[in-house]
Write an enzyme that holds these catalytic residues in place. Structure first.
Site, PDB file in Angstrom:
ATOM      1  N   ASN A  89     -76.453  93.843  36.353  1.00  0.00           N
ATOM      2  CA  ASN A  89     -76.096  92.568  36.986  1.00  0.00           C
ATOM      3  C   ASN A  89     -74.970  91.951  36.152  1.00  0.00           C
ATOM      4  O   ASN A  89     -75.216  91.481  35.045  1.00  0.00           O
ATOM      5  CB  ASN A  89     -77.335  91.657  37.012  1.00  0.00           C
ATOM      6  CG  ASN A  89     -77.020  90.268  37.512  1.00  0.00           C
ATOM      7  OD1 ASN A  89     -75.908  90.004  37.992  1.00  0.00           O
ATOM      8  ND2 ASN A  89     -77.984  89.372  37.408  1.00  0.00           N
ATOM      9  N   TRP A  90     -73.784  91.965  36.728  1.00  0.00           N
ATOM     10  CA  TRP A  90     -72.611  91.494  35.969  1.00  0.00           C
ATOM     11  C   TRP A  90     -72.478  89.974  35.980  1.00  0.00           C
ATOM     12  O   TRP A  90     -71.578  89.433  35.338  1.00  0.00           O
ATOM     13  CB  TRP A  90     -71.329  92.141  36.515  1.00  0.00           C
ATOM     14  CG  TRP A  90     -71.275  93.637  36.355  1.00  0.00           C
ATOM     15  CD1 TRP A  90     -72.226  94.430  35.755  1.00  0.00           C
ATOM     16  CD2 TRP A  90     -70.238  94.515  36.781  1.00  0.00           C
ATOM     17  NE1 TRP A  90     -71.813  95.745  35.792  1.00  0.00           N
ATOM     18  CE2 TRP A  90     -70.610  95.824  36.416  1.00  0.00           C
ATOM     19  CE3 TRP A  90     -69.017  94.326  37.444  1.00  0.00           C
ATOM     20  CZ2 TRP A  90     -69.810  96.935  36.686  1.00  0.00           C
ATOM     21  CZ3 TRP A  90     -68.217  95.426  37.722  1.00  0.00           C
ATOM     22  CH2 TRP A  90     -68.616  96.722  37.344  1.00  0.00           C
ATOM     23  N   LYS A  91     -73.331  89.306  36.734  1.00  0.00           N
ATOM     24  CA  LYS A  91     -73.304  87.832  36.795  1.00  0.00           C
ATOM     25  C   LYS A  91     -71.873  87.347  37.031  1.00  0.00           C
ATOM     26  O   LYS A  91     -71.128  87.990  37.769  1.00  0.00           O
ATOM     27  CB  LYS A  91     -73.940  87.254  35.524  1.00  0.00           C
ATOM     28  CG  LYS A  91     -75.340  87.839  35.292  1.00  0.00           C
ATOM     29  CD  LYS A  91     -76.139  87.150  34.220  1.00  0.00           C
ATOM     30  CE  LYS A  91     -77.518  87.807  34.125  1.00  0.00           C
ATOM     31  NZ  LYS A  91     -78.385  87.147  33.152  1.00  0.00           N
ATOM     32  N   GLU A 110     -81.538  82.662  37.683  1.00  0.00           N
ATOM     33  CA  GLU A 110     -80.410  81.719  37.558  1.00  0.00           C
ATOM     34  C   GLU A 110     -80.141  81.026  38.887  1.00  0.00           C
ATOM     35  O   GLU A 110     -79.731  79.862  38.921  1.00  0.00           O
ATOM     36  CB  GLU A 110     -79.177  82.472  37.030  1.00  0.00           C
ATOM     37  CG  GLU A 110     -79.344  82.790  35.542  1.00  0.00           C
ATOM     38  CD  GLU A 110     -78.701  84.079  35.085  1.00  0.00           C
ATOM     39  OE1 GLU A 110     -77.829  84.614  35.793  1.00  0.00           O
ATOM     40  OE2 GLU A 110     -79.076  84.557  33.998  1.00  0.00           O
ATOM     41  N   GLY A 125     -80.894  86.901  28.386  1.00  0.00           N
ATOM     42  CA  GLY A 125     -79.737  86.468  27.611  1.00  0.00           C
ATOM     43  C   GLY A 125     -80.081  85.881  26.253  1.00  0.00           C
ATOM     44  O   GLY A 125     -79.242  85.276  25.599  1.00  0.00           O
ATOM     45  N   GLY A 147     -78.406  92.706  32.157  1.00  0.00           N
ATOM     46  CA  GLY A 147     -77.323  91.728  32.198  1.00  0.00           C
ATOM     47  C   GLY A 147     -76.257  92.090  31.175  1.00  0.00           C
ATOM     48  O   GLY A 147     -75.419  92.961  31.382  1.00  0.00           O
ATOM     49  N   GLY A 148     -76.310  91.433  30.035  1.00  0.00           N
ATOM     50  CA  GLY A 148     -75.274  91.561  29.009  1.00  0.00           C
ATOM     51  C   GLY A 148     -74.869  92.989  28.679  1.00  0.00           C
ATOM     52  O   GLY A 148     -73.665  93.301  28.607  1.00  0.00           O
TER      53      GLY A 148
HETATM   54  P1  13P Z   1     -79.724  90.021  29.964  1.00  0.00           P
HETATM   55  O1  13P Z   1     -79.868  91.533  29.977  1.00  0.00           O
HETATM   56  O2  13P Z   1     -78.361  89.577  29.553  1.00  0.00           O
HETATM   57  O3  13P Z   1     -80.835  89.382  29.212  1.00  0.00           O
HETATM   58  O4  13P Z   1     -79.869  89.533  31.494  1.00  0.00           O
HETATM   59  C1  13P Z   1     -80.939  89.968  32.242  1.00  0.00           C
HETATM   60  C2  13P Z   1     -80.725  89.579  33.653  1.00  0.00           C
HETATM   61  O5  13P Z   1     -80.759  88.409  34.006  1.00  0.00           O
HETATM   62  C3  13P Z   1     -80.415  90.636  34.625  1.00  0.00           C
HETATM   63  O6  13P Z   1     -80.482  90.167  35.933  1.00  0.00           O
END
Ligand code: 13P
Length: 251
Positions: free
Chosen positions: A9-11, A97, A173, A234-235
């Site tokens: 998930n690149w947000k 989020e 995160g 995510g990250g």
């Molecule tokens: P992180 O891996 O950055 O903690 O994010 C997780 C996430 O929200 C994936 O959707």
């Protein structure tokens, strides 16, 4: 029996050029992945270009959200069929989020999931408790109401195109991953809940992803848990090397 599923998930990160560069670097690195379904979720504006860049590779494309109407006067929204048109096979729905900052509720998750399935997409439906909810010993109650609300009215057959992601909000995160045992406990709870509501076969086939600070050095322990079938990253999905290391956890 359940094919492992690793999604990035690149947000709200990366331009079109950066997105294309990332999947171009990623594709050869994950070519050796061992029976793992690999999905990336760029921002809307990059979807179509990333779709072109991953053609002929094993990487699949997800959007990070969708609306539930097919078309109409809904300024700013994107319909599932348009995601399909842009090359998506998957869509993330109900990310914490979106729940936290954009008013997503179990009711909107339910409508979006139904619309995504109707358009032929696979829905990655997210659930997860906050730190206060965990500390108040409400984790299972929160997961239960999110899941039953989000998936209300679905039939067993729908589950062939539903993936559930358990993402404890306190682990997103923060670098604080749930321990293997903490994650497994909730995954097992989700599978038992799905067994009760939708039957054993549905629960046995359902892939349940863990998300929250998944990194190359903790993915193996998580994936070794009997009810953890994949990861929503995510990250660590923003760099080809670390995401490839996660996607090739079993090589
Ligand atoms: P992180 O891996 O950055 O903690 O994010 C997780 C996430 O929200 C994936 O959707």
């Amino acid at each position: 029996m359940r094919k492992p599923f690793i999604a990035g998930n690149w947000k709200l990160f990366k331009t079109i050029a950066e997105s294309v560069a990332l999947v171009t670097e990623l594709a050869p690195l994950v070519a050796t992945a061992n029976g793992v379904e690999i999905v990336v979720a760029p921002v809307f504006t990059s979807l179509s270009c990333v779709a072109d860049a991953i053609a002929g590779t094993e990487i699949k494309l997800a959007a990070q959200d969708c609306y539930w109407e097919e078309e109409g006067a809904f300024t700013g929204e994107v319909a599932p069929r348009l995601l399909k048109d842009a090359g998506c096979s998957h869509v993330i729905i109900g990310h914490s989020e979106r729940r936290q900052y954009f008013g997503e509720t179990d009711g909107t998750v339910n409508k979006k999931t139904a619309a995504a399935l109707a358009a032929g997409l696979v829905a990655i439906v997210c659930v997860g408790e906050t730190l206060a909810e965990r500390e108040g010993e409400r984790t299972f109650a929160v997961i239960e109401s999110q899941l039953l609300g989000g998936l209300a009215g679905f039939a067993e057959a729908d589950f062939s195109r539903i993936v559930v992601a358990y993402e404890p909000v306190w682990a997103i995160g923060t670098g604080k991953t749930a321990s293997d045992a903490q994650a497994q406990e909730v995954h097992l709870f989700i599978r038992e809940l799905v067994t009760r509501q939708f039957g054993q076969a549905t629960a046995d086939g359902l892939r349940i992803l863990y998300g929250g600070s998944v990194k190359p050095d903790n993915v193996k322990g998580l994936m070794a848990q009997p009810d953890i079938d994949g990861a929503l990253v995510g990250g660590a999905s923003l760099k080809a090397e670390s995401f490839a290391a996660i996607a090739t956890f079993n090589v």
